[in-house]
Structure formats: structure tokens, C-alpha cells
Design a protein around this motif. Structure first.
Motif, short mmCIF file in Angstrom:
data_model
loop_
_atom_site.label_atom_id
_atom_site.label_comp_id
_atom_site.label_asym_id
_atom_site.label_seq_id
_atom_site.Cartn_x
_atom_site.Cartn_y
_atom_site.Cartn_z
N ALA A 17 31.21 -20.63 -52.36
CA ALA A 17 30.82 -19.80 -51.90
C ALA A 17 31.02 -18.92 -50.96
O ALA A 17 31.33 -19.36 -50.01
CB ALA A 17 29.01 -19.96 -52.10
N ASP A 19 29.30 -15.41 -50.25
CA ASP A 19 28.62 -14.92 -49.80
C ASP A 19 27.25 -15.78 -51.11
O ASP A 19 27.91 -15.62 -51.66
CB ASP A 19 28.97 -13.63 -48.89
N GLY A 20 26.43 -14.43 -50.74
CA GLY A 20 25.56 -15.40 -52.47
C GLY A 20 25.96 -14.43 -53.81
O GLY A 20 25.85 -14.67 -54.63
N THR A 45 23.19 -9.41 -53.15
CA THR A 45 22.33 -9.49 -52.31
C THR A 45 23.04 -9.25 -50.98
O THR A 45 23.79 -8.59 -50.69
CB THR A 45 23.11 -11.52 -51.80
N THR A 48 26.88 -11.23 -45.76
CA THR A 48 26.55 -11.96 -44.20
C THR A 48 27.92 -10.72 -43.03
O THR A 48 27.86 -11.04 -42.32
CB THR A 48 26.52 -13.07 -44.68
N GLU A 61 22.08 -15.15 -45.63
CA GLU A 61 22.71 -16.71 -45.32
C GLU A 61 22.19 -17.47 -46.95
O GLU A 61 22.41 -18.69 -47.40
CB GLU A 61 22.26 -17.00 -44.12
N LYS A 64 23.43 -17.28 -50.07
CA LYS A 64 24.59 -18.09 -49.88
C LYS A 64 24.48 -19.24 -50.21
O LYS A 64 24.51 -20.61 -51.03
CB LYS A 64 25.80 -18.12 -48.68
N GLN A 65 23.32 -20.06 -49.33
CA GLN A 65 22.86 -21.42 -50.01
C GLN A 65 22.53 -21.72 -50.78
O GLN A 65 22.90 -22.62 -51.37
CB GLN A 65 22.12 -22.02 -48.57
N GLU A 68 25.53 -22.13 -53.64
CA GLU A 68 26.51 -23.32 -53.16
C GLU A 68 25.69 -24.38 -53.78
O GLU A 68 26.24 -25.45 -54.35
CB GLU A 68 26.71 -23.58 -51.42
#
Length: 120
Positions: A17, A19-20, A45, A48, A61, A64-65, A68
Motif C-alpha cells: 500500500a 496510501d489508502g 481516501t 497522506t 494513515e 493505508k493501514q 495493508e
């Protein structure tokens, strides 16, 4: 809707990833989209790299998490011949259950996007 001839299924040695709503498949950046027709309905999204507000960075963030977390699952990257306005290929990231990462991210991490406006 995009025909099947316009979509290529990729095997990514390294999938991550950025970003999101952006992935990297073997260093090729791709913009992920929702389950519908490309350039008609996608996702977006919070930013970032250059957010307008600190809260936007925090939300970006989180998106993105979450993306991921989805990528280690058995996923399939389906890239189209279409590109976003930055020139990145538009792609679906499809999980083994058939759902796209875009659909999952719409549950609290991404907004639905249509040309010209946002659809919350």
C-alpha cells in the motif's frame, strides 16, 4: 462497464500500500477502485503526503493501514487499460471471497467517488 478483454490479471511479486487508495505492484503504482465501472464509480481516501489538515493525515494513515491488512490475504490485482488523472493505471484488488478492497475500504475508510463529486 469495462469488458473482460480490457482487464489483465497481474501476479505481483511485491504488493504494498502506498496510501489508502494506491498500491504498488512490483514498483508500478496503481489506483484502486470500487466494484463498479472504472471512471464512473471508485473510491478516494484522505491524503497522506500533503494533507490539508492534520486530521486528514491521521484518517489517511488509518485507510493505508486497513489496506495493508487486506493485502497479505490471497488477493488478485486486476489492472485495466484506463488511467487516473495522474496517469496511474486503475485496478481492482480482489480478495479470495470476490469482494474488492475498494468495497471493504468503503466501510469507514474511503468515500465513494464519481466524476465531479463525492458521494458519502
Amino acid at each position: 462497464m469495462i469488458g473482460l478483454a480490457s482487464v489483465a490479471v497481474l501476479t505481483c511479486g511485491a504488493l504494498s500500500a502506498i496510501d489508502g487508495d494506491t498500491i504498488s505492484c512490483d514498483s508500478q503504482k496503481m489506483r484502486i477502485t470500487g466494484p463498479a465501472a472504472l471512471n464512473r464509480c471508485g473510491i478516494n481516501t484522505p491524503e497522506t503526503p500533503s494533507p490539508k489538515r492534520p486530521r486528514e493525515k491521521a484518517l489517511g494513515e488509518q485507510a493505508k493501514q486497513r489496506l495493508e491488512e487486506l493485502l497479505p490475504e490471497e488477493v488478485q490485482a486486476e489492472v485495466s487499460c484506463l488511467r487516473d488523472r495522474q496517469g496511474q493505471p486503475l485496478a481492482w484488488v480482489r480478495m479470495s471471497n470476490g469482494e474488492t478492497a475498494g468495497e471493504v475500504l468503503r466501510n469507514g475508510y474511503a468515500a465513494r467517488w464519481r466524476p465531479g463529486h463525492w458521494v458519502p
